[in-house]
Design a protein around this motif. Structure first.
Motif, PDB file in Angstrom:
ATOM      1  N   ARG A  13      64.840-129.482  23.567  1.00  0.00           N
ATOM      2  CA  ARG A  13      63.499-128.963  23.857  1.00  0.00           C
ATOM      3  C   ARG A  13      62.754-128.554  22.586  1.00  0.00           C
ATOM      4  N   LEU A  14      63.474-128.259  21.515  1.00  0.00           N
ATOM      5  CA  LEU A  14      62.818-127.868  20.265  1.00  0.00           C
ATOM      6  C   LEU A  14      61.950-128.990  19.713  1.00  0.00           C
ATOM      7  N   GLU A  22      59.779-120.044  16.624  1.00  0.00           N
ATOM      8  CA  GLU A  22      61.154-119.852  17.072  1.00  0.00           C
ATOM      9  C   GLU A  22      62.064-121.013  16.660  1.00  0.00           C
ATOM     10  N   THR A  23      61.490-122.165  16.333  1.00  0.00           N
ATOM     11  CA  THR A  23      62.292-123.345  16.025  1.00  0.00           C
ATOM     12  C   THR A  23      63.252-123.090  14.873  1.00  0.00           C
ATOM     13  N   LEU A  24      62.759-122.534  13.801  1.00  0.00           N
ATOM     14  CA  LEU A  24      63.594-122.254  12.632  1.00  0.00           C
ATOM     15  C   LEU A  24      64.730-121.303  13.001  1.00  0.00           C
ATOM     16  N   ALA A  25      64.403-120.244  13.725  1.00  0.00           N
ATOM     17  CA  ALA A  25      65.419-119.261  14.111  1.00  0.00           C
ATOM     18  C   ALA A  25      66.462-119.883  15.037  1.00  0.00           C
ATOM     19  N   GLU A  26      66.022-120.678  15.996  1.00  0.00           N
ATOM     20  CA  GLU A  26      66.963-121.300  16.931  1.00  0.00           C
ATOM     21  C   GLU A  26      67.865-122.309  16.229  1.00  0.00           C
ATOM     22  N   LEU A  27      67.309-123.074  15.307  1.00  0.00           N
ATOM     23  CA  LEU A  27      68.128-124.031  14.574  1.00  0.00           C
ATOM     24  C   LEU A  27      69.136-123.317  13.681  1.00  0.00           C
ATOM     25  N   GLN A  44      70.649-132.643  12.585  1.00  0.00           N
ATOM     26  CA  GLN A  44      69.789-133.818  12.748  1.00  0.00           C
ATOM     27  C   GLN A  44      68.330-133.397  12.913  1.00  0.00           C
ATOM     28  N   LEU A  45      68.087-132.399  13.751  1.00  0.00           N
ATOM     29  CA  LEU A  45      66.716-131.912  13.955  1.00  0.00           C
ATOM     30  C   LEU A  45      66.149-131.289  12.681  1.00  0.00           C
ATOM     31  N   ALA A  46      66.971-130.543  11.965  1.00  0.00           N
ATOM     32  CA  ALA A  46      66.513-129.921  10.714  1.00  0.00           C
ATOM     33  C   ALA A  46      66.041-130.986   9.735  1.00  0.00           C
TER      34      ALA A  46
END
Length: 104
Positions: A13-14, A22-27, A44-46
């Motif tokens: 979902r990111l 929140e994306t950075l924190a969740e990753l 991979q997402l990072a």
């Protein structure tokens, strides 16, 4: 404690809102997960989102999965994804790449 399936779904979902704060924190949390598959997906997402701020977390994940690697990451999915993300980010982490080359 969240299961692997839920963590992978949340990471999926990111991609829908990559610019969210929140994306950075969740990753970052996902890169610290015990599951090699969750860490691989987060790495991979990072890389895809070009989040250079996660470079230290990617290095830490790589190093962590080198500890007892047969048990922690037997298929090398986390280690490979972390190194690929670092490469994509053009991270200056020669130590990681050298250890990766030497790792069998």
């Amino acid at each position: 404690v969240e299961g692997i399936e839920e963590a992978l779904e949340r990471l999926g979902r990111l991609r829908q809102a990559p610019a969210a704060a929140e994306t950075l924190a969740e990753l970052r949390v996902a890169l610290g997960n015990r599951s090699a598959h969750v860490v691989a997906r987060a790495a991979q997402l990072a890389g895809e989102l070009e989040l250079e701020a996660l470079t230290p977390d990617l290095v830490a994940a790589f190093e962590r999965f080198l500890q007892n690697p047969v048990k922690s990451d037997p298929q090398c999915v986390a280690k490979t994804a972390a190194v690929e993300a670092l490469h994509r980010l053009a991270a200056s982490e020669p130590g990681v790449f050298l250890r990766g080359i030497a790792y069998v």
